[in-house]
Enzyme design. Structure first.
Site, PDB file in Angstrom:
ATOM      1  N   ASP A 135       0.844  -1.195   0.000  1.00  0.00           N
ATOM      2  CA  ASP A 135       0.000   0.000   0.000  1.00  0.00           C
ATOM      3  C   ASP A 135       0.878   1.244   0.000  1.00  0.00           C
ATOM      4  O   ASP A 135       2.034   1.202   0.420  1.00  0.00           O
ATOM      5  CB  ASP A 135      -0.898   0.026   1.246  1.00  0.00           C
ATOM      6  CG  ASP A 135      -1.876  -1.140   1.253  1.00  0.00           C
ATOM      7  OD1 ASP A 135      -2.201  -1.648   0.170  1.00  0.00           O
ATOM      8  OD2 ASP A 135      -2.297  -1.526   2.358  1.00  0.00           O
TER       9      ASP A 135
HETATM   10  N1  URA Z   1      -1.151  -6.042   3.716  1.00  0.00           N
HETATM   11  C1  URA Z   1      -1.688  -4.801   3.777  1.00  0.00           C
HETATM   12  O1  URA Z   1      -2.741  -4.589   4.360  1.00  0.00           O
HETATM   13  N2  URA Z   1      -1.011  -3.806   3.158  1.00  0.00           N
HETATM   14  C2  URA Z   1       0.176  -3.974   2.540  1.00  0.00           C
HETATM   15  O2  URA Z   1       0.743  -3.009   2.024  1.00  0.00           O
HETATM   16  C3  URA Z   1       0.718  -5.268   2.502  1.00  0.00           C
HETATM   17  C4  URA Z   1       0.030  -6.277   3.104  1.00  0.00           C
END
Ligand code: URA
Length: 272
Positions: A135
């Protein structure tokens, strides 16, 4: 009424050409082969091909999806390049902020731009593909490669490559919350696989997953009552992040084969 296919015509045509190329024992699209071999990234390669700057076996080729094999002679602006490409894998320490997308409608910057900005010239000719997603606000280990087969290896659900995250959360997860994370949490897309979950501090959880669903860590922790405040990925397989934020290094062959379990010969046989 039959549902209209959402695959664009150009992509269908490209896939068909690709399949024909494979059937003829040819291995790749010209534009992609140039990016994988480090001659130039795909977008530049596409422009160069359309501009008539690329020759294959002495013939100018203006079709970016033209099939090509590593045994053919390719020249760009008259200069010969080899299309033989070994699998290269980079570790990058993603800062919070950039997106892991090719497109950036909000103008926040992409990890591809950040990586390219710190790479030395010889590595800028490659098309670096991100191995999975993080993310925008997640920091930590993001792998990049020039080889689509490695992307498949790193992201395929059946590989079960462990990914270790450290999350600072709201509240203080107790033993039963940690046990629920280990046993599997029911999410809208099904039960999660068994995971490793340990407490590192009263509000910090180390979570190791062997699957990679969208926003999985955040959804799992929210489901047990502890929304994520910050998230960091510190390891993939047995590769542990060891460069400073915004930094990178190339993985050695032994790390790619042993620590990440990638066998290029076997997996190339499986490739479409
Ligand atoms: N899980 C998440 O919620 N976000 C990420 O960036 C990676 C794994």
């Amino acid at each position: 009424m039959a549902r209209k296919s959402r695959t664009p015509k150009w992509l269908e045509a490209a896939r068909k050409r690709d399949a024909e190329a494979m059937a003829q024992g040819r291995s790749d699209w010209l534009m992609r082969a140039l990016g994988r071999a480090g001659v130039m990234p795909r977008a530049e390669a596409e422009a160069a091909i359309r501009a008539g700057r690329v020759e294959v076996d002495g013939q100018v080729v203006t079709e970016p999806f033209a099939p090509v094999s590593a045994t053919q002679t390719v020249r760009v602006d008259g200069r010969e390049h080899s299309l033989t490409a070994s699998t290269r894998v980079l570790m990058f320490h993603k800062p919070a902020g950039p997106v892991v997308h090719g497109t950036d409608p909000e103008g926040v910057g992409t990890v591809f731009e950040r990586l390219r900005a710190v790479l030395p010239e010889p590595l800028r000719g490659y098309e670096w593909l991100a191995v999975g997603r993080l993310d925008r606000d997640t920091t930590g280990l993001l792998l990049f490669t020039n080889d689509e087969r490695f992307v498949r290896h790193g992201t395929a659900p059946q590989t079960h490559l462990p990914k270790r995250y450290v999350a600072q959360v709201e509240g203080q997860p107790n033993a039963s919350a940690l046990q629920r994370l280990r046993d599997g949490v029911e999410l809208e897309d099904g039960l999660t696989r068994p995971a490793r979950a340990e407490s590192r501090a009263s509000d910090v959880v180390e979570l190791t997953l062997t699957e990679g669903r969208h926003h999985q860590v955040k959804r799992m922790l929210a489901a047990v009552g502890h929304p994520v405040l910050t998230l960091h990925r510190e390891a993939v397989g047995d590769v542990v992040l060891d460069v400073a934020e915004g930094g990178w290094r190339e993985l050695q062959e032994v790390e790619v084969s042993k620590a990440l379990g990638f066998r290029s010969e076997r997996e190339s046989d499986e490739a479409p």
